[in-house]
Design an enzyme around this catalytic site. Structure first.
Site, PDB file in Angstrom:
ATOM      1  N   ASN A  87       0.890  -1.151  -0.159  1.00  0.00           N
ATOM      2  CA  ASN A  87       0.020   0.146  -0.105  1.00  0.00           C
ATOM      3  C   ASN A  87       0.829   1.077   0.065  1.00  0.00           C
ATOM      4  O   ASN A  87       1.557   1.629   0.937  1.00  0.00           O
ATOM      5  CB  ASN A  87      -0.911   0.154   1.480  1.00  0.00           C
ATOM      6  CG  ASN A  87      -1.868   1.050   1.244  1.00  0.00           C
ATOM      7  OD1 ASN A  87      -1.530   2.093   0.461  1.00  0.00           O
ATOM      8  ND2 ASN A  87      -2.992   0.975   2.011  1.00  0.00           N
TER       9      ASN A  87
ATOM     10  N   GLY B 228      -5.317  -3.090   7.686  1.00  0.00           N
ATOM     11  CA  GLY B 228      -6.368  -3.421   6.812  1.00  0.00           C
ATOM     12  C   GLY B 228      -5.900  -3.806   5.508  1.00  0.00           C
ATOM     13  O   GLY B 228      -6.397  -4.797   4.581  1.00  0.00           O
ATOM     14  N   THR B 229      -4.576  -3.581   5.202  1.00  0.00           N
ATOM     15  CA  THR B 229      -4.008  -4.088   3.612  1.00  0.00           C
ATOM     16  C   THR B 229      -3.709  -5.557   4.005  1.00  0.00           C
ATOM     17  O   THR B 229      -3.992  -6.620   3.227  1.00  0.00           O
ATOM     18  CB  THR B 229      -2.841  -3.531   3.526  1.00  0.00           C
ATOM     19  OG1 THR B 229      -2.873  -1.891   3.237  1.00  0.00           O
ATOM     20  CG2 THR B 229      -2.073  -3.995   2.483  1.00  0.00           C
ATOM     21  N   ILE B 230      -3.168  -5.917   5.361  1.00  0.00           N
ATOM     22  CA  ILE B 230      -2.991  -7.391   5.610  1.00  0.00           C
ATOM     23  C   ILE B 230      -4.069  -8.147   5.501  1.00  0.00           C
ATOM     24  O   ILE B 230      -4.239  -9.118   5.301  1.00  0.00           O
ATOM     25  CB  ILE B 230      -2.204  -7.294   6.874  1.00  0.00           C
ATOM     26  CG1 ILE B 230      -0.563  -6.790   6.685  1.00  0.00           C
ATOM     27  CG2 ILE B 230      -1.896  -8.746   7.471  1.00  0.00           C
ATOM     28  CD1 ILE B 230       0.121  -6.579   7.914  1.00  0.00           C
TER      29      ILE B 230
ATOM     30  N   GLU C 232      -6.753  -7.658   3.703  1.00  0.00           N
ATOM     31  CA  GLU C 232      -7.193  -7.945   2.385  1.00  0.00           C
ATOM     32  C   GLU C 232      -6.380  -9.182   1.833  1.00  0.00           C
ATOM     33  O   GLU C 232      -7.034  -9.854   1.214  1.00  0.00           O
ATOM     34  CB  GLU C 232      -7.050  -6.720   1.528  1.00  0.00           C
ATOM     35  CG  GLU C 232      -8.083  -5.767   1.946  1.00  0.00           C
ATOM     36  CD  GLU C 232      -8.009  -4.753   0.509  1.00  0.00           C
ATOM     37  OE1 GLU C 232      -7.863  -5.201  -0.431  1.00  0.00           O
ATOM     38  OE2 GLU C 232      -8.535  -3.610   0.842  1.00  0.00           O
TER      39      GLU C 232
ATOM     40  N   THR D 163      -0.724   2.083  11.180  1.00  0.00           N
ATOM     41  CA  THR D 163      -1.068   3.047  12.193  1.00  0.00           C
ATOM     42  C   THR D 163      -0.817   2.078  13.463  1.00  0.00           C
ATOM     43  O   THR D 163      -0.087   2.391  14.484  1.00  0.00           O
ATOM     44  CB  THR D 163      -2.208   3.713  12.490  1.00  0.00           C
ATOM     45  OG1 THR D 163      -2.641   4.544  11.154  1.00  0.00           O
ATOM     46  CG2 THR D 163      -2.632   4.365  13.796  1.00  0.00           C
TER      47      THR D 163
ATOM     48  N   ASP E 215      -3.796 -22.311  18.203  1.00  0.00           N
ATOM     49  CA  ASP E 215      -4.193 -23.360  19.150  1.00  0.00           C
ATOM     50  C   ASP E 215      -5.776 -23.675  18.671  1.00  0.00           C
ATOM     51  O   ASP E 215      -6.437 -24.276  19.123  1.00  0.00           O
ATOM     52  CB  ASP E 215      -4.248 -22.920  20.531  1.00  0.00           C
ATOM     53  CG  ASP E 215      -5.197 -21.622  20.805  1.00  0.00           C
ATOM     54  OD1 ASP E 215      -5.521 -21.002  19.906  1.00  0.00           O
ATOM     55  OD2 ASP E 215      -5.094 -21.456  22.085  1.00  0.00           O
TER      56      ASP E 215
ATOM     57  N   GLU F 204     -11.293  -2.950   9.770  1.00  0.00           N
ATOM     58  CA  GLU F 204     -12.280  -2.639   8.905  1.00  0.00           C
ATOM     59  C   GLU F 204     -13.742  -2.887   8.915  1.00  0.00           C
ATOM     60  O   GLU F 204     -13.910  -3.918   9.711  1.00  0.00           O
ATOM     61  CB  GLU F 204     -11.676  -3.171   7.503  1.00  0.00           C
ATOM     62  CG  GLU F 204     -10.327  -3.079   7.387  1.00  0.00           C
ATOM     63  CD  GLU F 204     -10.164  -1.572   6.806  1.00  0.00           C
ATOM     64  OE1 GLU F 204     -10.882  -0.989   6.159  1.00  0.00           O
ATOM     65  OE2 GLU F 204      -8.994  -0.956   7.205  1.00  0.00           O
TER      66      GLU F 204
END
Length: 345
Positions: A13, A73-75, A77, A98, A226, A288
């Site tokens: 991003n 948010g990118t992770i 997605e 952030t 776990d 998100e």
């Protein structure tokens, strides 16, 4: 016969973390090449689900490794693009957002892309759990760190993106303090592996890791692999009780898990149903928007193999001493001091 070279796809991003990735793409690709990968990059677009669509394409095209660079948010997605496939590549992350909650849990260096990608070179991986949220009558959505509902879930949507980029954590904390007095309880039914909770609740957290909103001890005994969520139900909307709970979380004591205003439960499945819905119960997935309750959650045990910092993953301390961490620690200390003051009154 020549052995096939491993392929890695960097999905980044360009706007995350004061645009730190735009300055480091070439160096990251060079690092990946040095680790034996044939590396290429994809810059996400403004269009919805850009990272998810590319992660799904790269997965189905047989890439061996996807590196997700950006905020939570990118992770999310990228995880969503990978998770629905039967054969899944390994995943590495370069945190540049952030809060970077997943990076905190995995002990990945933050705000330094080269240090983060160096974790791949250590070749330490772990098969981690992934969560699935299914609002009744709606499509399922994946998450890899935290799902939340009720009060304060609007926090992520309330902070303008330009403030998140400029002020990071402090923007969230400032908005959180503003929203606390507006927290209200609603009656819900929560069905989980251990039974049923029916009563008043102001918010809930469904955690896969120990880090939520930067608080690394909110789910102190959470395990990455776990097959269990850590379910936290907050049963009060009284301001002084909420501040006291935040104080216990901030000082790292872990006492909040035994507080009378908290239900702390391990479960692989749960269902949350509002019983007197005065307003929609919004669901937050990895920061998100994830729909509205009623909603069911399922844990996909060991679903994605991730590069993690195993040498440090059990360390209770933060990584590094960057400005963001120091600022957070100062605010956390203030929460703890305020809670102690209110208890003594």
């Amino acid at each position: 016969m020549k052995e096939r070279k491993l392929r890695a796809r960097l999905i980044y991003n360009p706007s995350s973390g004061q645009e730190i990735m735009k300055k480091n793409v070439a160096d990251v690709l060079e690092k990946l090449e040095s680790f034996g990968y044939e590396a290429s990059a994809f810059q996400t677009k403004i269009s919805p689900k850009s990272a998810e669509i590319e992660a799904k394409r790269a997965t189905q095209d047989g890439f061996d490794l996807i590196v997700a660079a950006g905020g939570d948010g990118t992770i999310n997605e990228v995880v969503s693009g990978i998770s629905g496939n039967e054969k899944r590549p390994k995943l590495a992350i370069i945190p540049a957002g952030t809060t970077n909650d997943l990076a905190r849990a995995l002990k990945i260096p933050r705000n330094n892309p080269i240090d983060a990608v160096d974790i791949i070179g250590k070749n330490q991986t772990l098969k981690v759990d992934v969560g699935v949220a299914t609002p009744i009558g709606k499509d399922s959505k994946y998450f890899i760190n935290i799902a939340a509902g009720g009060a304060l879930t609007e926090l992520t949507y309330s902070v303008p993106s330009n403030l998140k980029t400029m002020f990071g954590y402090l923007a969230y904390l400032s908005k959180g303090a503003e929203l606390l007095p507006r927290v209200k309880c609603e009656k819900v039914r929560v069905t989980h592996d251990q039974g049923v909770f029916e009563g008043k609740m102001s918010m809930f957290f469904v955690a896969l890791t120990n880090s939520v909103g930067g608080f690394e001890k909110i789910a102190p005994d959470a395990k990455l692999d776990d097959g269990k969520f850590t379910l936290i139900l907050v049963k009060t909307d009284k301001l002084f009780e909420l501040i006291a709970l935040l104080g216990m979380v901030a000082n790292g004591s872990g006492k909040h898990v035994n507080d009378v205003n908290v239900e702390y439960i391990k479960t692989s499945h749960l269902k949350v149903e509002p019983l007197e819905q005065k307003r929609p119960t919004l669901i937050n997935l990895d920061g998100e928007f994830g729909g509205e309750a009623p909603v069911e959650f399922d844990n996909l045990k060991n679903h994605i193999e991730m590069f993690v910092n195993l040498d440090e993953i059990n360390d209770l301390n933060y990584i590094g001493d960057d400005e963001e961490t120091l600022a957070f620690e100062a605010v956390a200390q203030k929460f703890a001091e305020e809670a102690d003051r209110m208890k003594s009154e």
